[in-house]
Write a protein that holds these residues in place. Structure first.
Motif, PDB file in Angstrom:
ATOM      1  N   ALA A 283      16.896  41.444  58.439  1.00 48.14           N
ATOM      2  CA  ALA A 283      18.384  41.266  58.971  1.00 48.14           C
ATOM      3  C   ALA A 283      18.756  39.683  59.137  1.00 48.14           C
ATOM      4  CB  ALA A 283      18.413  41.774  60.552  1.00 48.14           C
ATOM      5  N   GLU A 284      18.158  38.891  59.308  1.00 42.10           N
ATOM      6  CA  GLU A 284      18.311  37.491  59.331  1.00 42.10           C
ATOM      7  C   GLU A 284      19.121  36.924  57.940  1.00 42.10           C
ATOM      8  OE1 GLU A 284      16.754  32.968  60.376  1.00 42.10           O
ATOM      9  OE2 GLU A 284      15.371  34.806  60.826  1.00 42.10           O
ATOM     10  N   GLN A 285      18.147  37.252  57.058  1.00 40.21           N
ATOM     11  CA  GLN A 285      18.393  36.891  55.595  1.00 40.21           C
ATOM     12  C   GLN A 285      19.867  37.659  55.188  1.00 40.21           C
ATOM     13  OE1 GLN A 285      14.841  37.963  53.771  1.00 40.21           O
ATOM     14  NE2 GLN A 285      13.857  36.146  53.909  1.00 40.21           N
ATOM     15  N   ASN A 286      19.927  38.963  55.437  1.00 38.11           N
ATOM     16  CA  ASN A 286      20.908  39.414  55.035  1.00 38.11           C
ATOM     17  C   ASN A 286      22.395  39.006  55.885  1.00 38.11           C
ATOM     18  OD1 ASN A 286      22.094  41.982  53.484  1.00 38.11           O
ATOM     19  ND2 ASN A 286      22.898  42.586  55.516  1.00 38.11           N
ATOM     20  N   ALA A 287      22.177  38.613  57.148  1.00 38.06           N
ATOM     21  CA  ALA A 287      23.273  37.914  57.748  1.00 38.06           C
ATOM     22  C   ALA A 287      23.487  36.391  57.136  1.00 38.06           C
ATOM     23  CB  ALA A 287      23.085  37.646  59.217  1.00 38.06           C
ATOM     24  N   ARG A 288      22.693  35.815  56.819  1.00 37.88           N
ATOM     25  CA  ARG A 288      22.821  34.381  56.302  1.00 37.88           C
ATOM     26  C   ARG A 288      23.488  34.776  54.663  1.00 37.88           C
ATOM     27  NH1 ARG A 288      17.480  32.620  55.651  1.00 37.88           N
ATOM     28  NH2 ARG A 288      17.441  32.327  57.816  1.00 37.88           N
ATOM     29  N   LEU A 289      23.020  35.734  53.931  1.00 36.23           N
ATOM     30  CA  LEU A 289      23.528  36.054  52.490  1.00 36.23           C
ATOM     31  C   LEU A 289      25.077  36.422  52.649  1.00 36.23           C
ATOM     32  CD1 LEU A 289      23.489  36.491  49.609  1.00 36.23           C
ATOM     33  CD2 LEU A 289      22.530  38.823  50.193  1.00 36.23           C
TER      34      LEU A 289
END
Length: 303
Positions: free
Chosen positions: A55-61
């Protein structure tokens, strides 16, 4: 069958579509770059791996993609750009180093003895790309980089340290060569040369995000050359050389300005698109334009 890979492929497809809709060429390749930045994994690992996005990576992307859709330069988003095969840090305080500027490095290296103890000067150094590229090829050279922007000099210092060249560089905040003393064997620069009337022709990434101070050269694009050429003539060592990047079609005008300060054209060099991009100048008392006499220019190649 691995279920994570299709998920990543789908995310890449969606991201590429949104970037393409924003008018970005090479959208799919850029999507992979953004995904790598968001995850801290390279493309090969992403393709081969089995895990999807957290979820954190997706938000960053998502946040990175929004910046790119606004046409912020990819180099600012990633924080770096390769120049002369060197990884350089960049920020909005400096121009993004461009392939065409490598013609300045090529021209300079074609005109100097690589083992000589040369003293270099980079006027308007920005990220330090020109000076650091040259020092990486000239093992006995030292150099001074000058810029009006303290923030730009911070970037240049960081690049010098990361490349192991800090001990051979000095950085000065100033207006071209004003206040400098001594003589330099090689002076290089990529002055601002875009005419104000040509602003609308610039890509959104350039016009909206790159520093105006480093882009625009007044009504005709030549103001910076008028300001720095007297300093070049004053600071140039005997048999020294000046290598300046120019805008398309500016060769005759900059050559004429140079002649007023006793500098003569030795050679010019095109960029990869075949556009004249760099002028090589020297002080040549009694020497004709285009006649590379003297020790510093004796190796100069105009190919």
């Amino acid at each position: 069958m691995d279920q994570a890979a299709p998920s990543l492929r789908q995310r890449i497809a969606e991201l590429a579509a949104t970037l393409s809709a924003a008018g970005i060429e090479g959208a799919r390749a850029e999507a992979w770059l953004l995904l790598a930045a968001a995850t801290g994994r390279n493309r090969a690992d992403l393709v081969a791996g089995s895990q999807g996005l957290t979820a954190e990576q997706n938000a960053r992307l998502t946040a990175l993609a929004a910046r790119r859709r606004s046409r912020e330069p990819m180099a600012y988003i990633l924080g770096e750009r390769e120049f002369w095969s060197l990884p350089l840090a960049v920020s909005p305080a400096v121009l993004v180093p461009r392939p065409e500027s490598e013609s300045v490095v090529e021209a300079a290296l074609a005109c100097v003895r690589h083992e000589a103890p040369l003293h270099l000067l980079d006027l308007g150094t920005g990220s330090g790309c020109l000076l650091l590229a040259l020092l990486s090829e000239l093992p006995n050279a030292t150099g001074v980089g000058v810029d009006r922007s303290a923030a730009a000099l911070d970037v240049a210092r960081r690049n010098a340290a990361q490349l192991g060249l800090a001990g051979r560089t000095t950085w000065r905040e100033g207006d071209w060569g004003r206040g400098l003393r001594g003589r330099f064997d090689l002076i290089v620069g990529n002055p601002p040369y875009v005419a104000m009337g040509d602003a609308a022709s610039l890509a959104p990434e350039v016009l909206a995000f790159e520093p105006k101070l480093a882009l625009f050269g007044g009504a005709d694009g030549l103001d910076a050359y008028r300001a720095l050429l007297p300093d070049c003539a004053r600071l140039l060592a005997r048999d020294g050389l000046v290598c300046l990047e120019i805008g398309q079609g500016q060769g005759p005008a900059v050559t004429a300005l140079s002649r007023r300060h006793g500098l003569r054209l030795v050679a010019s060099r095109p960029d990869l698109a075949g556009i004249e991009r760099c002028l090589v100048l020297r002080t040549a008392p009694g020497g004709g334009e285009g006649v590379p006499d003297g020790s510093a220019a004796s190796a100069c190649r105009a190919d």
